[in-house]
Structures are given as C-alpha cells and as structure tokens.
Write a protein that holds these residues in place. Sequence first.
Motif, PDB file in Angstrom:
ATOM      1  N   ASN A   1     -27.316  -6.333 -13.960  1.00 50.72           N
ATOM      2  CA  ASN A   1     -26.476  -6.502 -12.688  1.00 50.72           C
ATOM      3  C   ASN A   1     -24.823  -5.839 -13.180  1.00 50.72           C
ATOM      4  O   ASN A   1     -24.670  -6.602 -14.142  1.00 50.72           O
ATOM      5  N   LYS A   2     -24.894  -4.805 -12.707  1.00 51.38           N
ATOM      6  CA  LYS A   2     -23.714  -4.540 -12.973  1.00 51.38           C
ATOM      7  C   LYS A   2     -23.003  -5.176 -13.096  1.00 51.38           C
ATOM      8  O   LYS A   2     -21.187  -4.564 -13.560  1.00 51.38           O
ATOM      9  N   TYR A   3     -22.634  -5.908 -11.785  1.00 50.42           N
ATOM     10  CA  TYR A   3     -21.745  -6.761 -11.569  1.00 50.42           C
ATOM     11  C   TYR A   3     -22.043  -7.550 -11.679  1.00 50.42           C
ATOM     12  O   TYR A   3     -22.863  -8.909 -10.501  1.00 50.42           O
TER      13      TYR A   3
ATOM     14  N   LYS B   1     -23.726 -14.849  -9.680  1.00 48.45           N
ATOM     15  CA  LYS B   1     -23.941 -13.545 -10.464  1.00 48.45           C
ATOM     16  C   LYS B   1     -24.202 -13.198 -11.858  1.00 48.45           C
ATOM     17  O   LYS B   1     -23.224 -12.853 -12.717  1.00 48.45           O
ATOM     18  N   PRO B   2     -25.646 -13.764 -11.967  1.00 48.49           N
ATOM     19  CA  PRO B   2     -25.929 -13.556 -13.810  1.00 48.49           C
ATOM     20  C   PRO B   2     -26.101 -11.915 -14.224  1.00 48.49           C
ATOM     21  O   PRO B   2     -26.060 -11.481 -13.058  1.00 48.49           O
ATOM     22  N   ILE B   3     -26.317 -12.038 -15.520  1.00 47.80           N
ATOM     23  CA  ILE B   3     -26.059 -10.513 -16.054  1.00 47.80           C
ATOM     24  C   ILE B   3     -27.306  -9.927 -15.845  1.00 47.80           C
ATOM     25  O   ILE B   3     -27.558  -8.973 -15.595  1.00 47.80           O
ATOM     26  N   CYS B   4     -28.679 -10.490 -15.783  1.00 52.79           N
ATOM     27  CA  CYS B   4     -29.289 -10.169 -15.284  1.00 52.79           C
ATOM     28  C   CYS B   4     -30.696 -10.441 -14.111  1.00 52.79           C
ATOM     29  O   CYS B   4     -30.217 -11.644 -14.733  1.00 52.79           O
ATOM     30  N   SER B   5     -31.396 -10.313 -13.643  1.00 56.90           N
ATOM     31  CA  SER B   5     -32.000 -10.648 -12.452  1.00 56.90           C
ATOM     32  C   SER B   5     -33.358  -9.756 -12.681  1.00 56.90           C
ATOM     33  O   SER B   5     -33.949  -9.146 -13.624  1.00 56.90           O
TER      34      SER B   5
END
Length: 479
Positions: A71-73, A97-101
């Motif tokens: 997730n770029k944001y 809003k985690p860094i990866c999904s």
Amino acid sequence: MNFETVIGLEIHAELKSKTKIFCSCSNKFGSEPNANTCPICTGVPGTLPVLNEEVVNLAIKAGTALGCTINKYNKMDRKNYFYPDLTKNYQTSQFDKPICSGGNVEFEHEGKHIKVRLNRIHIEEDAGKLVHVEGEPVSLVDYNRVGVPLAEIVTEPDLRSVDEAVAFMKKLKSILEYGEISDCRMEQGSLRCDANISLRPVGQEEYGTKVELKNINSFRELQKALEKEQRRQMELYTYGEGHKVVQETRRWDAAKGKTISMRSKEQAHDYRYVVEPDLPPIIIYDEQIEAAKNSLPEMPDAKRERFLKAYELTEKEVEILVGDKGLAMFFEKVVGFAVAPKIAANWILGDILRILKDRKIESQDITIDAENFAKLLKVVEEGKISNNVGREVLEEIFDENKDPMKVIEEKGLMQISSTDELEKIVADVIANNPQSVEDYKAGKTQSAGFLMGQVMKLSKGKANPKLAKELVDKKLSEL
Ligand SMILES: [Zn+2]
C-alpha cells in the motif's frame, strides 16, 4: 457429530534492522537489561519518533516475498492500552491502513497443496519484557525490546488442522529467513505467534466461536497448545456444553501443558485507535518496491526446485535441507568442496542435526566450517577411517572447528590398511584363541566372526574391516 477445526494465525516477526523503529538505539538481542534505551523509546514526554526507513523497506520486502499488495499510502496509529512493559501507554502500530494487504503462503502438506491467504502485514513497535523474580514480590522490567520493529502477519482462517498450522509456520519462517527479513530465532522470541482456533460441525458454513491463544514461540508449543485447545473445545461441544466455548484470550502455559483463560477477547474499539499525530503518513515509491524485489535472494521454492534438479537427493531430504536455511547453506558449501551431494546430505541430516539438537544450537550457528567438515567426509570416503571413527572425530572437531586431519594424526586414528601389519595382528589372534579355531574347524563357522571381532579389538578399531576379514578367512582356510 463430526467437527472441523479452523485455525488462523497472527505472527509477530522482529525485523532485522540495525536500529529500533523510531530511534537510533541498537536492535541487538542479548544486551544488558535496559542498555539499549533512550528518551524516545522509553517514552519521555516531549520526545518525537522518527520512522526508520530500513524497517519500511524490510516490511516491503516481506510483502513482496509473500505476494502482498504494497500500500503506497499507509500510516501509523496509536493502540491504547496499559501494561507496565509499555512505556508510552500506547503502542505505535498500524490500524486501518497497513503497509501490506493480501498475499498468501503455499506449501505441500501430506501430499496436499495448501494455499493460506494472508489478510495483511502491518508494522509496529514491540513492548518491553517483565521479569518476575521468583519467590519475591517484585517484577523487573527490561525496556531493551521496547521499540524493536515488528511485522505482524495476519492470516485468514484457512488452516484446517493443527499439523497444517505447524507446517504453515515452518514455511513462513523459511521465507522470512531466506529473505533476510527476520532472523526468526524462536527461542529468543524474534518469531512468535498467536493462534485463533474454533470448531464447527462438518458442512457448516459459518465459523464457530474462536479462542485466541497467546504468545507461542516454538513449533512444538504451537502443536501442543492447539491440540490441547482443540480437545478442550471438542469435549465441551460433545458433552452439550458448547455454550462454555466463549470468545476469549487464553494463555498457553507450557509448564502446566494447558491453556488458561486470561480475559474475554477485546474488540478493536477497546483500544481507542487514533492516528499517530507525531508521524506523517508513509508514502512508498515504486523504486522502493522495485529495490525490495531485487534484493530478495533465492527463496525456498526456487531453491527446492534447483536442489531436486542439481543433486541426486530424495524429496524428503531436499525438504528438510531447504526447510532450514542454515542447513541448506552449509550443505551447498560442503558440496562446493567436491563432496558427493548424497554423502554430504547423509551426514548433515544425520550427524550434524543430532549434534545441533544435543548442543541446542541453531543451524545458522554451526560452528564447524564447511571446509573442515568436507575434509573429514573425504577421509571417510577414502576408507582411511571408518564411519564410526569419523563420527567420533566430528564430535571432537565440531565445537572449535578443528582440522580433522590433525585430530586423526594426533590420535593415530588412521585405519590399518597395510597387509603386513594386519597379518601380524591376525596371526596373534589365531594363536591366542585356539578354542575358537577348533570350533571353526568343527564346523562352527560363526567362530570366524568372533575372531574378526578380536582383530578389531586388538587393532583398537583401526583395522580396515574389509582387508581384515579377507585375512582372517584366508588364514582359517589354510589351517
Ligand atoms: Zn531508543
């Protein structure tokens, strides 16, 4: 009624950065208590955190290795709760809003291909450690671990048995290890997991009530804790007391071998998540993702394929070797010294594994170097020492990485392969055991075996067995 087990895991992996997540304190394990602390990680009011770029890059690397969407944001949030090992009374983590999904982990288990979906990976800081002093009414706190960067990897409830859950953990560990994302030392707590487990009647769509088991830090404990909890729930359902299975958090007590209720499971809103006001959102650039991708070395699946093609090993052998990065690397180094792969694998999967287990050493800490080990395997192969003597020499050289040739020479362990020398020993044995010789002549052929044993004994185990047997047989046939 038949039940199906449903398991999901939340894995905490300490990221292998040099410094902590928000300050420049060392992220090294094993320092004096409270040595690696500063006003930022101990939460002194007025200090401000600065996000460690290396932590972000390691999380992107993990996400890339596990097939996640990066997730770029994304952003950091405060998770509020009180506990004495938490310096700020909130943990800086990621909420919505985690860094990866997404992403997944695939592995083979009992002939079945299993794909476990990941829900997310987020980054957060670790808490400190309470040390309860035995027999005294005090607890000590060590804040070295506060601010150690963690990746929390959350799976979907896709696992259907305890064995599958353990196999999943092993695969995930190997991916994180190969990717150099975490050192995954479970005994030091740098890889640990919480497990959610529930049961439902076979065929039922909706999940049963799940129970969360906290802080499990070895494969063995994961296996035992899940088995125990599975049985507890099964018994309650079977005896009409299913209502007693409630959503709660239970602690696995390894010493007592059972799970103990800690608290009813808190909901996300209990933590009063708020956006971390001291840190800006995290913006990730394409170049960062590209760099993470390029920095990934050969991963376990690719290594497995290559090992199967390059070396004549069984699937089982390859699975054990590749499943353990330290072993796989050691194996390839040994083979690099011109040792036949099959022989290297036999010794590594037999004797080296046994020694590591005896000495409680992790494979990444193998003390003997590949060159000395390879030298030893070669003298055994050339028949200069027997397998058994080889094993003894290995024990002797392992800890201090000694040169096997020196030990063999110093102790005079070379096999006696000279016919002259052996003939003398055989002659002595025959002369000293007239009764056995008589027995042999009378048709008791097993006496030859006894005489052979005496030759080995007299030569202190150094007689080349093949040659010795030839000489004993020859001598007896001449009588
Ligand atoms: Zn610090």
